[in-house]
Design an enzyme around this catalytic site. Structure first.
Site, PDB file in Angstrom:
ATOM      1  N   LEU A 123      -0.257   8.964  -3.682  1.00  0.00           N
ATOM      2  CA  LEU A 123      -1.006  10.114  -3.150  1.00  0.00           C
ATOM      3  C   LEU A 123      -2.367   9.724  -2.574  1.00  0.00           C
ATOM      4  CD1 LEU A 123      -0.119  13.003  -5.620  1.00  0.00           C
ATOM      5  CD2 LEU A 123       0.978  12.370  -3.481  1.00  0.00           C
ATOM      6  N   ASP A 166       2.814  -1.462  -9.445  1.00  0.00           N
ATOM      7  CA  ASP A 166       3.501  -1.319  -8.159  1.00  0.00           C
ATOM      8  C   ASP A 166       2.629  -1.805  -7.012  1.00  0.00           C
ATOM      9  OD1 ASP A 166       5.761  -0.387  -6.583  1.00  0.00           O
ATOM     10  OD2 ASP A 166       4.361   1.073  -5.787  1.00  0.00           O
ATOM     11  N   HIS A 203       7.781  -3.449  -9.904  1.00  0.00           N
ATOM     12  CA  HIS A 203       8.033  -3.738  -8.493  1.00  0.00           C
ATOM     13  C   HIS A 203       8.534  -5.185  -8.462  1.00  0.00           C
ATOM     14  CE1 HIS A 203       6.108  -4.138  -4.210  1.00  0.00           C
ATOM     15  NE2 HIS A 203       6.911  -5.159  -4.418  1.00  0.00           N
ATOM     16  N   ASP A 257       9.155   6.735  -2.815  1.00  0.00           N
ATOM     17  CA  ASP A 257       8.129   5.715  -2.566  1.00  0.00           C
ATOM     18  C   ASP A 257       7.243   6.184  -1.408  1.00  0.00           C
ATOM     19  OD1 ASP A 257       6.533   3.507  -2.628  1.00  0.00           O
ATOM     20  OD2 ASP A 257       8.059   2.076  -1.981  1.00  0.00           O
ATOM     21  N   HIS A 264       0.260   6.758   5.558  1.00  0.00           N
ATOM     22  CA  HIS A 264      -0.822   6.010   6.211  1.00  0.00           C
ATOM     23  C   HIS A 264      -1.309   6.815   7.403  1.00  0.00           C
ATOM     24  CE1 HIS A 264      -0.386   2.356   3.896  1.00  0.00           C
ATOM     25  NE2 HIS A 264       0.919   2.366   4.104  1.00  0.00           N
TER      26      HIS A 264
END
Lengths: 307, 422
Positions: free
Chosen positions: B60, B151, B178, B304, B308
């Site tokens: 987030l 992650d 990950h 996931d 951006h």
């Protein structure tokens, strides 16, 4: 020929006919380069920006001379003097350059795909002068032109490329160009310097240089970047040269009068034996000479051709 | 009987049904029209009723990268995408490795969305995600973190990773890993193979993932502690997880819609919208993932969600950040999984029931007394993915410009309408 391309991003956008057409023009321009007054007014009033974000001597000089011999105005911009060092994005840099209304931007950049990216952002012609490991179309065209001038055809000719294929834009563009022209391409390198999966490429792969050289018509040696050793892809340069340096011993296995080429700059004694670089069958300096003529042809076609 | 809300003619388990809601909870879900007085009534003919879903892996970006996404816009995209709870990764700035960051996130979410969607923070496994020292996992758990993960920056040191997994298990929390060998994947940009060779881009081999999957499986088996594997992308990983589950090792795993529907070919022409880590793989890998989902080898789907800013993706491929903004399109894409053997309730399992089990979260299945957290989905509704129709601030989605079928029409949380498409 009706020219349909605005940008030169890689050779696989060109048809065989278009490549031969470029060779034909380059031949004419080569004649101009032999005159006492080496200038024609073809691109008078056109401006070309040479934007080299990565160091280059021969390609940049070659483009610069090519543009000037056609009477275009050329402007050079290097990374160190550009705003890229101030953190400006590539998009903003090229938009700024385009606002100055050039007719063509010649770009060299360390990122694969950079030339395509730039061509998607701006309206003027974009010529790829090398992007990352991806493509170097003008080098491939001049390599092809040198051999074509010599042989009049590349059909069924065996051309061997030796060295660091994985990180070489020259190799990628050469392979495509030679295949379009009907030549048979061989690659020779240690597996660590080959792309991981090249089963889809139209090439024959060798790991032993002697076997690779048998019966070939031309050998192209690639520059070994010294940093490959640091990255653990090679034990050391001595071992590399023992296994992959092209010497007279190898030439004897090839066709008589096998041609030797190198896109430069050469590491004598590492990928190419020093005396071979200077032998009568070496085309290294012919490549440089052809470079100017081929780039004149390219600038002419991509700037004026689509008008 | 008096109720607050009647949702009538809705499709539930392939039959026409009626949902009764009072004071935020489900009163009944029946197949015959009940005799009630209701304050509000919705005719949901043609709409499918599903419980509000869970997305166990989102970014987030808040605090620190609010220009990419903030808690407000991220939760809006969640609610529009059908999610009533999202688990948010810790790679914010500052990193969510201390209670104050966790509390800030929870507070902000509660302020903007008092009814939900719920933001369930995932705490950093190591301090500043640096992989050097264990984060204050106890403090984080107390503050409200529901799981722990490094992650984005896999822990290199297997000894440290082992100790983190052990410590987290004392707190009853699962570690999400990950899986990526940082040496094999170093500087990689796309899946290693024909395409990376052709484009002249450094590849990320699938073995960089499967090697770490194997490590985690062996560790989970040895310690007899559960480990959850994030965003599985390749066949070899699926095969290892199959082996682990057969042996009874406590391994669970997730994958994302983009690994099911897209291949590396999406990156041809240097399309930065398809640049994601792990990278999009081959057709064969997508087939293995499909099968793994159908057979329960992979337990859950997650987005996931990695938003951006537009300018960040509008750069040469090598300079673009990894990630796909996925909350808006995830449910529509997963509707394509439905067949006569793979039903709506299987879908709810992947996107709700299973993640709730794995991470020990509350999940309403719309039984009487459960929270009235539900969505009404039009499975045939065509909608074009555009910058405008996407609710997330991050428009970096490879489906942008395409038309998808199926959309959340209404989303109710605690009996209140929190999102409406119309």
């Amino acid at each position: 020929m009706q020219w349909r391309h605005k940008h030169l991003l890689d050779v696989d956008q060109l048809s065989k006919e278009e490549i031969i057409h470029i060779f034909g023009l380059a031949k004419n321009f080569q004649e101009i380069n032999q005159r006492p007054v080496k200038k024609v007014p073809t691109l008078k009033g056109k401006s070309i920006i040479l934007f080299f974000a990565e160091p280059s001597t021969r390609t940049k000089t070659s483009f610069d001379i090519a543009g000037k011999r056609l009477s275009a105005d050329t402007f050079s911009l290097a990374k160190t003097s550009s705003s890229l060092t101030k953190g400006e994005s590539l998009k903003d840099t090229v938009l700024t350059l385009e606002a100055m209304r050039p007719d063509c931007i010649v770009i060299r950049h360390w990122q694969s795909g950079a030339a395509q990216f730039v061509s998607s952002q701006i309206d003027c012609s974009v010529i790829n002068a090398g992007d990352g490991w991806h493509a170097h179309p003008t080098q491939a065209l001049l390599d092809g032109f040198v051999l074509y001038s010599l042989w009049q055809t590349l059909e069924q000719k065996k051309i061997l490329i030796v060295g660091d294929i994985a990180h070489s834009r020259v190799a990628r563009s050469d392979i495509k160009l030679f295949s379009i022209l009907g030549a048979k391409v061989r690659l020779c390198a240690p597996r660590t310097l080959l792309p991981f999966d090249i089963s889809a490429w139209p090439v024959e792969v060798f790991h032993d240089l002697k076997q690779a050289c048998v019966g070939v018509d031309a050998i192209i040696c690639l520059r070994l970047q010294l940093e490959r050793q640091e990255k653990g892809l090679l034990p050391d340069l001595r071992e590399y040269s023992q296994r992959y340096c092209v010497t007279f011993e190898h030439l004897n296995l090839a066709q008589k009068n096998v041609k030797i080429m190198h896109p430069g700059p050469m590491n004598r004694g590492i990928e190419i034996d020093s005396s071979i670089a200077d032998c009568k069958d070496s085309l290294v300096l012919d490549q440089v000479q052809a470079g100017v003529a081929v780039r004149m042809a390219i600038l002419y076609l991509f700037i004026l051709g689509t008008n | 009987m008096d109720v607050d809300l009647l949702v009538k003619n809705v499709i539930w388990k392939d039959k026409k049904a009626f949902l009764l809601v009072n004071q935020g909870t489900v009163v009944d879900l029946t197949f015959s029209l009940p005799r009630v007085n209701c304050k509000k009534e919705i005719d949901a003919s043609g709409l499918v009723l599903l419980p509000s879903l869970i997305d166990a892996h989102v970014h987030l970006r808040d605090p620190g990268f609010e220009y990419k996404e903030d808690i407000c816009s991220g939760l809006l995209a969640a609610v529009g995408g059908g999610f009533g709870l999202v688990m948010a990764m810790a790679n914010t700035k500052p990193v969510n490795d201390q209670a104050s960051v966790c509390e800030y996130m929870l507070e902000k979410a509660k302020t903007y969305y008092p009814l939900g969607p719920v933001l369930a923070p995932i705490g950093a496994l190591t301090k500043d995600l640096a992989g050097q020292e264990m984060a204050a996992l106890g403090e984080l758990a107390q503050a409200g973190c529901v799981a722990f993960s490094n992650d984005g920056l896999p822990v290199l040191d297997t000894e440290l990773f082992r100790r983190c997994v052990e410590y987290a298990s004392d707190l009853g929390k699962v570690v999400i890993d990950h899986c990526e060998d940082p040496f094999l994947a170093k500087d990689g940009l796309v899946n290693e193979g024909k395409l990376s060779s052709f484009l002249g881009l450094k590849g990320i081999p699938s073995v960089a993932e499967s090697l770490q999957v194997a490590r985690d499986i062996l560790l989970a088996g040895y310690l007899d502690i559960p480990i959850h594997l994030a965003h599985i992308s390749c066949r070899e990983s699926v095969e290892l997880i199959y082996f682990a589950k057969k042996k009874g090792i406590q391994i669970t795993a997730e994958t994302c819609p983009h690994y099911l529907w897209l291949t590396q070919d999406e990156c041809a022409h240097y399309n930065t919208l398809a640049k994601v880590n792990p990278p999009l793989r081959t057709k064969d890998d997508t087939l293995a993932l499909f099968q793994a989902l159908r057979e329960g080898i992979i337990d859950i789907l997650v987005t996931d969600h990695a938003p951006h800013a537009e300018f960040e993706k509008n750069v040469p491929f090598g300079e673009a950040p990894n990630g796909i903004s996925g909350l808006d399109t995830a449910l529509s894409l997963s509707l394509k999984l439905l067949t006569k053997d793979f039903t709506w309730s299987d879908l709810v399992c992947l996107w709700g029931k299973r993640p709730a089990q794995i991470f020990n979260l509350a999940f309403s299945e719309l039984a009487p007394g459960d929270n009235a957290n539900f969505i009404l989905v039009d499975p045939d509704y065509p909608w074009k993915v555009t910058k405008k129709t996407m609710l997330s601030k991050g428009k970096n989605n490879p489906w942008i410009g395409t038309t998808l079928e199926g959309k959340v029409m209404y989303h109710f949380l605690q009996g209140e309408l929190v999102y409406s498409c119309r």
